[in-house]
Design a protein around this motif. Sequence first.
Motif, mmCIF file in Angstrom:
data_model
loop_
_atom_site.group_PDB
_atom_site.id
_atom_site.type_symbol
_atom_site.label_atom_id
_atom_site.label_comp_id
_atom_site.label_asym_id
_atom_site.label_seq_id
_atom_site.Cartn_x
_atom_site.Cartn_y
_atom_site.Cartn_z
ATOM 1 N N ASP A 166 63.713 8.009 50.165
ATOM 2 C CA ASP A 166 62.302 7.756 50.457
ATOM 3 C C ASP A 166 61.530 7.227 49.251
ATOM 4 N N ILE A 167 61.950 7.623 48.056
ATOM 5 C CA ILE A 167 61.208 7.243 46.853
ATOM 6 C C ILE A 167 61.633 5.879 46.312
ATOM 7 N N ALA A 168 62.685 5.319 46.850
ATOM 8 C CA ALA A 168 63.262 4.094 46.292
ATOM 9 C C ALA A 168 62.299 2.913 46.307
ATOM 10 N N GLU A 169 61.591 2.710 47.388
ATOM 11 C CA GLU A 169 60.699 1.555 47.505
ATOM 12 C C GLU A 169 59.633 1.572 46.413
ATOM 13 N N GLN A 170 59.035 2.737 46.198
ATOM 14 C CA GLN A 170 58.018 2.887 45.165
ATOM 15 C C GLN A 170 58.582 2.572 43.777
ATOM 16 N N LEU A 171 59.784 3.047 43.517
ATOM 17 C CA LEU A 171 60.393 2.840 42.203
ATOM 18 C C LEU A 171 60.792 1.385 41.979
ATOM 19 N N LEU A 172 61.231 0.710 43.020
ATOM 20 C CA LEU A 172 61.533 -0.718 42.902
ATOM 21 C C LEU A 172 60.275 -1.515 42.551
ATOM 22 N N GLU A 173 59.156 -1.138 43.145
ATOM 23 C CA GLU A 173 57.891 -1.800 42.819
ATOM 24 C C GLU A 173 57.526 -1.575 41.357
ATOM 25 N N THR A 174 57.754 -0.356 40.855
ATOM 26 C CA THR A 174 57.487 -0.053 39.450
ATOM 27 C C THR A 174 58.373 -0.899 38.541
ATOM 28 N N GLU A 176 59.733 -3.770 39.198
ATOM 29 C CA GLU A 176 59.283 -5.158 39.255
ATOM 30 C C GLU A 176 58.054 -5.367 38.382
ATOM 31 N N ARG A 177 57.139 -4.405 38.387
ATOM 32 C CA ARG A 177 55.951 -4.485 37.529
ATOM 33 C C ARG A 177 56.337 -4.540 36.058
ATOM 34 N N ALA A 178 57.443 -3.899 35.710
ATOM 35 C CA ALA A 178 57.905 -3.892 34.320
ATOM 36 C C ALA A 178 58.667 -5.162 33.959
ATOM 37 N N GLY A 179 58.786 -6.076 34.902
ATOM 38 C CA GLY A 179 59.396 -7.366 34.618
ATOM 39 C C GLY A 179 60.884 -7.465 34.901
ATOM 40 N N PHE A 180 61.488 -6.416 35.419
ATOM 41 C CA PHE A 180 62.927 -6.453 35.700
ATOM 42 C C PHE A 180 63.214 -7.253 36.970
ATOM 43 N N THR A 181 64.382 -7.861 36.991
ATOM 44 C CA THR A 181 64.792 -8.658 38.153
ATOM 45 C C THR A 181 66.121 -8.196 38.739
ATOM 46 N N GLN A 182 66.835 -7.304 38.034
ATOM 47 C CA GLN A 182 68.115 -6.794 38.512
ATOM 48 C C GLN A 182 68.046 -5.269 38.522
ATOM 49 N N PHE A 183 68.282 -4.688 39.700
ATOM 50 C CA PHE A 183 68.045 -3.264 39.906
ATOM 51 C C PHE A 183 69.341 -2.543 40.266
ATOM 52 N N ILE A 184 69.597 -1.438 39.582
ATOM 53 C CA ILE A 184 70.779 -0.617 39.836
ATOM 54 C C ILE A 184 70.302 0.816 40.069
ATOM 55 N N PHE A 185 70.590 1.364 41.236
ATOM 56 C CA PHE A 185 70.139 2.722 41.552
ATOM 57 C C PHE A 185 71.018 3.779 40.872
ATOM 58 N N ASP A 186 70.372 4.839 40.400
ATOM 59 C CA ASP A 186 71.042 6.071 39.985
ATOM 60 C C ASP A 186 70.428 7.181 40.818
ATOM 61 N N THR A 187 71.245 7.883 41.597
ATOM 62 C CA THR A 187 70.710 8.855 42.548
ATOM 63 C C THR A 187 70.488 10.247 41.947
#
Length: 311
Positions: A166-174, A176-187
């Motif tokens: 549930d929290i993933a969408e919010q964190l992806l937005e964060t 992106e705001r920090a300028g990252f373009t490649q995202f790797i999840f750690d659960t």
Amino acid sequence: MFVFEAEQKAYEIGGVTFGGQPGEYPTVLCASIFYLGDKLIEDEVAGEFDRDGAYQVVERMKIETEKAAVPLVIDMIGGSPSIMENYVEWIAPTGLPFFVDGTTPKVRLAGARKVVELGLEDRCIYNSIGPETGDAEIEELKSLGLQTVIVMTHNARKPTFQGKFDIAEQLLETAERAGFTQFIFDTAVLDLVEPGPCAKAIWMLKNTYGYPAGCSPTHIVRDRWLHGKDRFGQLGVTAAKVSLATSIMMMGADYFMYGIKQPEIVPAMAMVDAAISYTARQQKVRAKIRRNPLTALLEQPTREGEGAVAS
């Protein structure tokens, strides 16, 4: 084995690929070094550590992973700005991809600045963006221009696999705001029984977003299973850690963290990856790397018993 519904992203970072459908790319071993209690650390505040000893540890793990065709990344854990800067300088000549894994924003940012100063951005993974990431860290990261970040799906209010999702969408937005373009999840494994929900969250996140995902499944054995060694001995503890780590591979994990001084994980993860790859073939998913754990498994050893030749 399964095929994820979402289109799967795959990122090449310093010559190592994270992501894809199970069987396309080998699971990445992110070998943790300079963790709490690591004897390579001499004076963390002053930034002093055993550089030559650390190179030797990396070289031993590199030899093991190359035999098994297991991709290797170095997870550098820093507890002070000065030592994190020195770790980045130390890792530079190895040519290996690495995590800037700091205990605080100040430590992580010190490492990130050194990465940019040395021109190592294409080998660096920033660890991490999470629910507690503040505006100051976000703004500085944006100015630094790093590409790849670990997105830590720790949900303190809802510490379940659904909460992590549930929290993933919010964190992806964060991120992106920090300028990252490649995202790797750690659960975010924080307790002894959490590798199960974290593995489920890996499956959910990859199936929905398609980004690479994994976790650090075994540090809790050392930190939380305090009676394990007394009851089962060191062999039992080692077996427990190996089984935890390889079990998340069967849920589609693209990587996991594991102590760099524990080479027993390499043949275990290679064997599981070979099984995944062979199953994926029957689902019309082909390996995208010619030499991988499945092909390495079939190689015949040389006379000296070191390395291999193709069969």
